[in-house]
Enzyme design. Structure first.
Site, mmCIF file in Angstrom:
data_model
loop_
_atom_site.group_PDB
_atom_site.id
_atom_site.type_symbol
_atom_site.label_atom_id
_atom_site.label_comp_id
_atom_site.label_asym_id
_atom_site.label_seq_id
_atom_site.Cartn_x
_atom_site.Cartn_y
_atom_site.Cartn_z
ATOM 1 N N GLU A 64 1.116 -1.516 0.168
ATOM 2 C CA GLU A 64 0.632 -0.019 -0.011
ATOM 3 C C GLU A 64 1.395 1.477 0.005
ATOM 4 O O GLU A 64 0.071 2.698 -0.443
ATOM 5 C CB GLU A 64 -1.235 0.450 1.325
ATOM 6 C CG GLU A 64 -2.075 -0.431 0.946
ATOM 7 C CD GLU A 64 -1.811 -2.274 0.945
ATOM 8 O OE1 GLU A 64 -0.355 -2.830 1.543
ATOM 9 O OE2 GLU A 64 -2.896 -2.999 1.648
ATOM 10 N N PHE A 72 -6.369 -0.709 6.146
ATOM 11 C CA PHE A 72 -4.963 -0.824 4.929
ATOM 12 C C PHE A 72 -4.181 0.516 5.331
ATOM 13 O O PHE A 72 -2.637 0.583 4.516
ATOM 14 C CB PHE A 72 -4.326 -1.682 4.351
ATOM 15 C CG PHE A 72 -4.727 -3.059 5.053
ATOM 16 C CD1 PHE A 72 -4.330 -3.893 5.856
ATOM 17 C CD2 PHE A 72 -5.799 -3.763 3.820
ATOM 18 C CE1 PHE A 72 -5.033 -4.979 6.550
ATOM 19 C CE2 PHE A 72 -5.637 -5.397 3.377
ATOM 20 C CZ PHE A 72 -5.630 -5.779 5.652
#
Length: 320
Positions: A70, A96
């Site tokens: 990410e 996330f």
């Protein structure tokens, strides 16, 4: 934006599903909308249909498979925005966003117009347990300067949220979307997310109590409002999809939504309660989640954590 979808009152769908339909409608008209996901496109619903997978050698395809990384995904979006000519977006589960945070902060610091589609927005995501359930994330991200965090209540608010994100050019926008289905509320089709908050339902005259909510909890506020109104209590329901946009409004607009004379206020949000004091004041009641989540279906966990119509009604009655 001529072909953005609209949704019928009572229709029930997750805002992540609505977001996918809206994004694809925009992508059909805006070929420079370009991005992808951290290998979660089937869950975030952010795949551009018939767009193909981006192929790095020849440059074809509209869906980037960033991989489960990410931070790199966010940084790549920043690079695309720096290059120019593209409106980059990135998608993953909301929890996330922690891994993306440094890249998001760079985008906010430098006024980059990246769009983040963060789904599975609360403890209502179900049986994946506390590791996947964001609790403190909404408030943590609201604390970041120049990041607009938008948590829409239903599919029509999601349309307005996407419009706001596409029109915003001086910083990143986070679209925080639900896993579970949410009913379309009456009045959200006319909402303007750029105002940040508005009266979704209002009584005649000055309200006795104001219910404030975001996202899936707007449904709880509306159901509690119906019960309280049936008891003869004057209620206003305020949907607050974007705190940052609301704070940017002038004092007159903010007063029209949250009049200082009405101190009986109840906020409902499936996240940490820290910060809601700004809007409910010292006399108000904050209903939220100040612990980590658990593993259970959304309906069960909401009941166990006190995110219920009965709890909202009880909180409102105490002022009367």
């Amino acid at each position: 934006d001529a072909d953005l979808p609209s949704f019928e009152v009572g229709e029930k769908l997750a805002t992540r599903a609505a977001g996918g339909k809206i994004q694809n409608a925009i992508a059909a008209k805006v070929p420079w909308l370009f991005g992808g996901d951290a290998d979660l496109g089937c869950s975030t619903k952010t795949v551009i249909k018939d767009g193909g997978a981006f192929e790095g050698v020849g440059g074809t395809g509209r869906n980037i498979h960033f991989g489960i990384r990410e931070h790199a995904m966010g940084a790549i979006c920043n690079g695309m925005d720096y290059h120019g000519g593209l409106r980059p977006y990135a998608a993953t589960f909301f929890v996330f966003s922690d891994y993306m945070r440094p890249a998001v902060r760079v985008a906010a610091l430098n006024g980059q117009a990246c769009i983040y589609c963060w789904t599975h927005d609360s403890i209502g995501l179900g049986e994946d347990g506390p590791t996947h359930q964001p609790v403190e994330h909404l408030m943590a991200l609201r604390a970041m300067p120049n990041l607009s965090v938008v948590r829409p209540a239903d599919a029509n608010e999601t349309v307005a949220a996407w419009r706001y994100a596409m029109e915003r050019n001086d910083g990143p926008t986070a679209l925080v979307l639900s896993r579970q289905g949410l009913p379309v509320q009456k009045g959200t089709d006319a909402c303007d997310v750029s105002k940040g908050a508005y009266a979704l339902y209002d009584c005649d005259g000055q309200p006795q109590v104001i219910l404030l909510a975001t996202g899936s909890e707007v449904e709880l506020a509306m159901e509690a409002c119906a019960q309280l109104t049936g008891e003869g209590i004057k209620v206003r329901v305020v949907s607050m999809p974007c705190w940052e946009a609301f704070q940017a409004q002038d004092a007159a607009y903010r007063e029209s939504v949250l009049p200082k004379a009405v101190t009986a206020r109840v906020s409902i949000e499936a996240g940490t309660t820290l910060g809601w004091e700004r809007y409910v004041g010292d006399a108000g009641t904050i209903i939220g989640v100040d612990t980590f989540g658990a593993s259970a279906p959304a309906e069960k966990i909401f009941e166990e954590y006190g995110l219920t119509v009965a709890k909202v009604v009880e909180a409102a009655r105490k002022y009367l």
